[in-house]
Design a protein around this motif. Structure first.
Motif, PDB file in Angstrom:
ATOM      1  N   LYS A  23      -6.057   9.492 -31.265  1.00  0.00           N
ATOM      2  CA  LYS A  23      -6.444  10.128 -30.002  1.00  0.00           C
ATOM      3  C   LYS A  23      -7.219   9.128 -29.157  1.00  0.00           C
ATOM      4  O   LYS A  23      -8.120   8.456 -29.644  1.00  0.00           O
ATOM      5  N   LYS A  24      -6.859   9.027 -27.872  1.00  0.00           N
ATOM      6  CA  LYS A  24      -7.446   8.034 -26.978  1.00  0.00           C
ATOM      7  C   LYS A  24      -7.912   8.701 -25.691  1.00  0.00           C
ATOM      8  O   LYS A  24      -7.284   9.620 -25.184  1.00  0.00           O
ATOM      9  N   LYS A  25      -9.034   8.174 -25.148  1.00  0.00           N
ATOM     10  CA  LYS A  25      -9.604   8.676 -23.896  1.00  0.00           C
ATOM     11  C   LYS A  25      -9.857   7.493 -22.968  1.00  0.00           C
ATOM     12  O   LYS A  25     -10.406   6.472 -23.384  1.00  0.00           O
ATOM     13  N   ALA A  26      -9.463   7.637 -21.704  1.00  0.00           N
ATOM     14  CA  ALA A  26      -9.742   6.627 -20.684  1.00  0.00           C
ATOM     15  C   ALA A  26     -10.679   7.246 -19.650  1.00  0.00           C
ATOM     16  O   ALA A  26     -10.455   8.367 -19.195  1.00  0.00           O
ATOM     17  N   SER A  27     -11.719   6.497 -19.282  1.00  0.00           N
ATOM     18  CA  SER A  27     -12.670   6.924 -18.251  1.00  0.00           C
ATOM     19  C   SER A  27     -12.715   5.846 -17.175  1.00  0.00           C
ATOM     20  O   SER A  27     -12.802   4.660 -17.496  1.00  0.00           O
ATOM     21  N   LEU A  28     -12.659   6.262 -15.927  1.00  0.00           N
ATOM     22  CA  LEU A  28     -12.755   5.317 -14.823  1.00  0.00           C
ATOM     23  C   LEU A  28     -13.211   6.033 -13.569  1.00  0.00           C
ATOM     24  O   LEU A  28     -13.330   7.261 -13.557  1.00  0.00           O
ATOM     25  N   THR A  29     -13.483   5.251 -12.529  1.00  0.00           N
ATOM     26  CA  THR A  29     -13.851   5.837 -11.248  1.00  0.00           C
ATOM     27  C   THR A  29     -12.743   5.565 -10.240  1.00  0.00           C
ATOM     28  O   THR A  29     -12.037   4.558 -10.332  1.00  0.00           O
ATOM     29  N   LEU A  30     -12.604   6.491  -9.306  1.00  0.00           N
ATOM     30  CA  LEU A  30     -11.583   6.387  -8.273  1.00  0.00           C
ATOM     31  C   LEU A  30     -12.249   6.585  -6.915  1.00  0.00           C
ATOM     32  O   LEU A  30     -13.005   7.536  -6.718  1.00  0.00           O
ATOM     33  N   ALA A  31     -11.970   5.668  -5.987  1.00  0.00           N
ATOM     34  CA  ALA A  31     -12.516   5.757  -4.637  1.00  0.00           C
ATOM     35  C   ALA A  31     -11.452   6.293  -3.689  1.00  0.00           C
ATOM     36  O   ALA A  31     -10.326   5.797  -3.670  1.00  0.00           O
ATOM     37  N   THR A  32     -11.809   7.322  -2.924  1.00  0.00           N
ATOM     38  CA  THR A  32     -10.928   7.823  -1.873  1.00  0.00           C
ATOM     39  C   THR A  32     -11.629   7.577  -0.543  1.00  0.00           C
ATOM     40  O   THR A  32     -12.846   7.713  -0.435  1.00  0.00           O
ATOM     41  N   ASN A  33     -10.860   7.183   0.458  1.00  0.00           N
ATOM     42  CA  ASN A  33     -11.409   6.849   1.768  1.00  0.00           C
ATOM     43  C   ASN A  33     -10.908   7.817   2.828  1.00  0.00           C
ATOM     44  O   ASN A  33      -9.749   8.220   2.802  1.00  0.00           O
ATOM     45  N   GLU A  34     -11.794   8.145   3.748  1.00  0.00           N
ATOM     46  CA  GLU A  34     -11.448   9.004   4.874  1.00  0.00           C
ATOM     47  C   GLU A  34     -11.966   8.327   6.140  1.00  0.00           C
ATOM     48  O   GLU A  34     -13.094   7.840   6.174  1.00  0.00           O
ATOM     49  N   THR A  35     -11.119   8.274   7.150  1.00  0.00           N
ATOM     50  CA  THR A  35     -11.501   7.668   8.416  1.00  0.00           C
ATOM     51  C   THR A  35     -11.425   8.714   9.526  1.00  0.00           C
ATOM     52  O   THR A  35     -10.470   9.489   9.581  1.00  0.00           O
ATOM     53  N   TYR A  36     -12.438   8.741  10.374  1.00  0.00           N
ATOM     54  CA  TYR A  36     -12.443   9.665  11.517  1.00  0.00           C
ATOM     55  C   TYR A  36     -13.279   9.056  12.636  1.00  0.00           C
ATOM     56  O   TYR A  36     -13.941   8.048  12.460  1.00  0.00           O
ATOM     57  N   ARG A  37     -13.236   9.685  13.795  1.00  0.00           N
ATOM     58  CA  ARG A  37     -14.043   9.243  14.941  1.00  0.00           C
ATOM     59  C   ARG A  37     -15.195  10.225  15.125  1.00  0.00           C
ATOM     60  O   ARG A  37     -15.003  11.439  15.125  1.00  0.00           O
ATOM     61  N   ASN A  38     -16.396   9.681  15.306  1.00  0.00           N
ATOM     62  CA  ASN A  38     -17.565  10.541  15.509  1.00  0.00           C
ATOM     63  C   ASN A  38     -17.648  10.994  16.970  1.00  0.00           C
ATOM     64  O   ASN A  38     -16.754  10.699  17.770  1.00  0.00           O
ATOM     65  N   ASP A  39     -18.730  11.670  17.320  1.00  0.00           N
ATOM     66  CA  ASP A  39     -18.918  12.207  18.679  1.00  0.00           C
ATOM     67  C   ASP A  39     -18.916  11.128  19.751  1.00  0.00           C
ATOM     68  O   ASP A  39     -18.568  11.381  20.903  1.00  0.00           O
ATOM     69  N   LYS A  40     -19.296   9.911  19.389  1.00  0.00           N
ATOM     70  CA  LYS A  40     -19.348   8.798  20.334  1.00  0.00           C
ATOM     71  C   LYS A  40     -18.024   8.051  20.406  1.00  0.00           C
ATOM     72  O   LYS A  40     -17.913   7.059  21.121  1.00  0.00           O
TER      73      LYS A  40
END
Length: 110
Positions: free
Chosen positions: A27-44
């Motif tokens: 039995k094997k387990k893999a642990s890692l982190t994943l980055a998700t990116n979101e882009t938007y325009r602010n009020d300015k």
């Protein structure tokens, strides 16, 4: 609709090398982190990019795939479910962790 109650789909880049742990009987387990990116325009009207980090856990065949093919910065798509757990740290304070347990994995990019 029962299958939709706890379902997560993410596409992102891995934050580092996976940590692989092997348990008895293969039995094997893999642990890692994943980055998700979101882009938007602010009020300015300025472009803002936000990165969210997710803890990812995979077992069995999915862990094998991660061990063989997934390196730091690799773009992957995952599907899984959210899980929550807690523990007491060395100071006796309760800590909470949210993780995504992978059911499907798709390797993207090169």
């Amino acid at each position: 609709m029962n299958a939709l109650k706890n379902k997560v789909q993410l596409i992102g880049h891995t934050g580092g090398e996976a940590e692989i742990k092997e348990f008895g009987e293969g039995k094997k387990k893999a642990s890692l982190t994943l980055a998700t990116n979101e882009t938007y325009r602010n009020d300015k009207g300025e472009k803002v990019e936000e990165t969210q980090w997710h803890r990812i856990i995979a077992w069995g065949k999915q862990a094998d795939l991660i061990e063989k093919y997934v390196t730091k910065g690799k773009e992957i798509a995952i599907e899984g479910k959210l899980t929550y757990r807690s523990y007491d740290d060395k100071n006796g304070e309760k800590k909470y962790i949210t993780e995504v347990v992978v059911s499907d994995l798709l390797l993207l990019g090169k």
